[in-house]
Design an enzyme around this catalytic site. Structure first.
Site, PDB file in Angstrom:
ATOM      1  N   SER A   7       0.620  -0.742   3.395  1.00 57.68           N
ATOM      2  CA  SER A   7       1.771  -0.137   4.076  1.00 57.68           C
ATOM      3  C   SER A   7       1.768   1.386   4.053  1.00 57.68           C
ATOM      4  O   SER A   7       2.362   2.015   4.920  1.00 57.68           O
ATOM      5  CB  SER A   7       3.072  -0.662   3.467  1.00 57.68           C
ATOM      6  OG  SER A   7       3.079  -0.479   2.066  1.00 57.68           O
TER       7      SER A   7
ATOM      8  N   LYS B  87       6.636   3.615   8.032  1.00 56.96           N
ATOM      9  CA  LYS B  87       8.040   3.956   8.300  1.00 56.96           C
ATOM     10  C   LYS B  87       8.238   4.641   9.656  1.00 56.96           C
ATOM     11  O   LYS B  87       9.266   4.486  10.294  1.00 56.96           O
ATOM     12  CB  LYS B  87       8.577   4.866   7.185  1.00 56.96           C
ATOM     13  CG  LYS B  87       8.652   4.166   5.841  1.00 56.96           C
ATOM     14  CD  LYS B  87      10.080   3.965   5.410  1.00 56.96           C
ATOM     15  CE  LYS B  87      10.213   2.963   4.288  1.00 56.96           C
ATOM     16  NZ  LYS B  87       9.340   3.190   3.127  1.00 56.96           N
TER      17      LYS B  87
ATOM     18  N   GLU C  72      19.139   7.866   5.266  1.00 56.46           N
ATOM     19  CA  GLU C  72      19.111   7.846   3.817  1.00 56.46           C
ATOM     20  C   GLU C  72      17.657   7.739   3.390  1.00 56.46           C
ATOM     21  O   GLU C  72      16.823   7.251   4.146  1.00 56.46           O
ATOM     22  CB  GLU C  72      19.870   6.631   3.295  1.00 56.46           C
ATOM     23  CG  GLU C  72      19.074   5.313   3.322  1.00 56.46           C
ATOM     24  CD  GLU C  72      18.656   4.826   4.710  1.00 56.46           C
ATOM     25  OE1 GLU C  72      19.293   5.231   5.700  1.00 56.46           O
ATOM     26  OE2 GLU C  72      17.680   4.050   4.791  1.00 56.46           O
TER      27      GLU C  72
HETATM   28  C1  LIG Z   1       9.308   2.315   2.018  1.00 58.40           C
HETATM   29  C2  LIG Z   1       7.986   1.713   1.764  1.00 58.40           C
HETATM   30  C3  LIG Z   1       7.822   0.338   1.473  1.00 58.40           C
HETATM   31  C4  LIG Z   1       8.970  -0.601   1.301  1.00 58.40           C
HETATM   32  O1  LIG Z   1       9.788  -0.760   2.388  1.00 58.40           O
HETATM   33  P1  LIG Z   1       9.785  -2.070   3.299  1.00 58.40           P
HETATM   34  O2  LIG Z   1      10.953  -1.881   4.176  1.00 58.40           O
HETATM   35  O3  LIG Z   1       9.901  -3.254   2.389  1.00 58.40           O
HETATM   36  O4  LIG Z   1       8.500  -2.080   4.028  1.00 58.40           O
HETATM   37  C5  LIG Z   1       6.547  -0.158   1.315  1.00 58.40           C
HETATM   38  N1  LIG Z   1       5.466   0.644   1.406  1.00 58.40           N
HETATM   39  C6  LIG Z   1       5.567   1.964   1.654  1.00 58.40           C
HETATM   40  C7  LIG Z   1       4.336   2.781   1.716  1.00 58.40           C
HETATM   41  C8  LIG Z   1       6.823   2.544   1.850  1.00 58.40           C
HETATM   42  O5  LIG Z   1       6.927   3.857   2.097  1.00 58.40           O
END
Ligand SMILES: *Cc1c(COP(=O)(O)O)cnc(C)c1O
Length: 404
Positions: A385, A96, A118
């Protein structure tokens, strides 16, 4: 896994459409701020000074490039060579911040002194509060009151970083209401306030902007994969909430027709019962919070309640570019259940010593599906992610529920 894949045209178009999706479905009062943002972004992209700031902070503050890690024990378990893109190693623990930093620098360039955002699970709020502190900007985060209770640790983190966290008590008191509240604030205070949107969603130019800032993931991964293996991956796998980590990984591979794109949505407690966030499995064309895309809604067009064990995937709409890539046949979308995701999280921890976020565990769970459409020689590049520290209490509760 190779097959003929269509070329992806340049997108979005001038009006912000990815094929039939996207656009700018907002009240008149938001048209001018969005146009201002679009112009400022176009100017920033032409300005080498802006690029230099990002090129300095991505390595020296965020910690990029993140590694591309071989996962030999996981590979043996799933029957293909798996590489993990380690966004869990970014500062603040997820991808993020790539986007939050890019937008915060843009805000400062636009002369705005206050950031608003948000947040659902709190990860985007933490990333925004972090970059606000870094750049000396004021910061207000809107968060549903229910989410604030569920994510108390992240609320504390944001406050500790100097942000004001404002509870939203309308409706379900979760992410959707928090977005509406942030938009209201933006309209009212647009003279000095910048709205940092957290995923590849919302009105044009946000889906493009967020994609561009997250594309650093795919640019690095493409280069690293070739260095490490001498070839390109057979497939990219990423979880899809709003879709920012997935589109950031996919986008730089768009002209590599042999690389498959696989997005994994939250199947929650299963599609049949309606308790999920798999927009492509249960949704249809609609408009939510500024963009036209696949939306989970009832026959009257009322937004459905969604469910996922992972707060970051729990949203009724998917980013418009994903809807378009799916129509083009360029990307495929699968879904896995809460249970499969939690099980995959445990297996990844035991096999590779990695405690992933519940969101990322959805991408890992895809590898453990019974029908495995790959061969031993295939190369699967999976986006990790985020890291799972934020989810430890929830995992403990899940395990406790199973054992009683
Ligand atoms: C917020 C988040 C997501 C989902 O958001 P995307 O916009 O689809 O990437 C996925 N993995 C993590 C670790 C997150 O914090």
């Amino acid at each position: 896994m190779s097959r003929a894949t269509p070329r992806v045209p340049r997108a979005p178009d001038a009006a912000g459409y990815f094929g039939p999706y996207g656009g700018r479905y907002v009240p008149e009062t938001l048209m001018a701020p969005l146009a201002e943002l679009e112009a400022a972004y176009a100017a920033a992209r032409r300005d080498p000074g802006y690029g230099r700031e990002l090129d300095d902070l991505l390595p020296n503050y965020v910690g990029r490039p993140t590694p591309l890690t071989e996962a030999p024990r996981l590979s043996a378990a799933v029957g293909a060579r798996v590489l993990l893109k380690r966004e869990d190693l970014c500062h603040t623990g997820a991808h993020k911040i790539n986007n939050a930093l890019g937008q915060a620098l843009l805000a400062r360039r636009m002369g705005k002194r206050r950031l608003i955002a948000e947040t659902g699970a709190g990860q985007h709020g933490v990333a925004t509060a972090t970059v606000a502190a870094l750049l000396g900007l004021e910061c207000t985060i809107y968060m549903g009151a229910v989410d604030m209770e569920r994510q108390a640790l992240n609320v504390f983190r944001m406050q500790y970083l100097g942000a004001t966290v404002t509870p939203v008590t309308a409706g379900q008191q979760t992410l959707k209401e928090a977005i509406s509240e942030a938009m209201r604030d933006w309209v009212t205070n647009v003279g000095h306030t910048y709205y940092v949107l957290g995923s590849a969603l919302g009105a044009h130019p946000y889906p493009m902007l967020v994609r561009d800032f997250q594309s650093v993931i795919g640019r690095e991964a493409r280069r690293q994969c070739r260095q490490l293996t001498g070839r390109l991956p057979s497939a990219l796998v990423a979880c899809v909430g709003g879709g920012s980590n997935a589109i950031g990984l996919f986008h730089p591979f768009r002209n590599d027709p042999d690389v498959r794109f696989i997005g994994v949505e939250a199947g929650g407690r299963g599609i049949a019962g309606g308790q999920h966030a798999a927009r492509f499995a249960g949704g249809r064309l609609g408009v939510l919070q500024g963009t036209k895309t696949y939306v989970l809604q009832d026959a009257q067009g009322q937004i459905r309640l969604t469910h996922s064990v992972s707060a970051g995937l729990d949203y009724a709409a998917v980013g418009p570019e994903h809807a378009w890539l799916r129509d083009l046949g360029r990307a495929e979308y699968a879904h896995v259940t809460d249970r499969q995701a939690v099980r995959a999280l445990r297996r990844l921890a035991e096999l590779e010593g990695l405690l992933a976020a519940l969101e990322s565990a959805h991408a890992i769970a895809y590898l453990f599906q019974p029908a495995r459409p790959w061969k031993k020689n295939d190369l699967l590049l999976v986006n990790l992610s985020g890291r799972g520290d934020k989810d430890v209490a929830q995992l403990a509760a899940w395990e406790a529920a199973l054992s009683c």
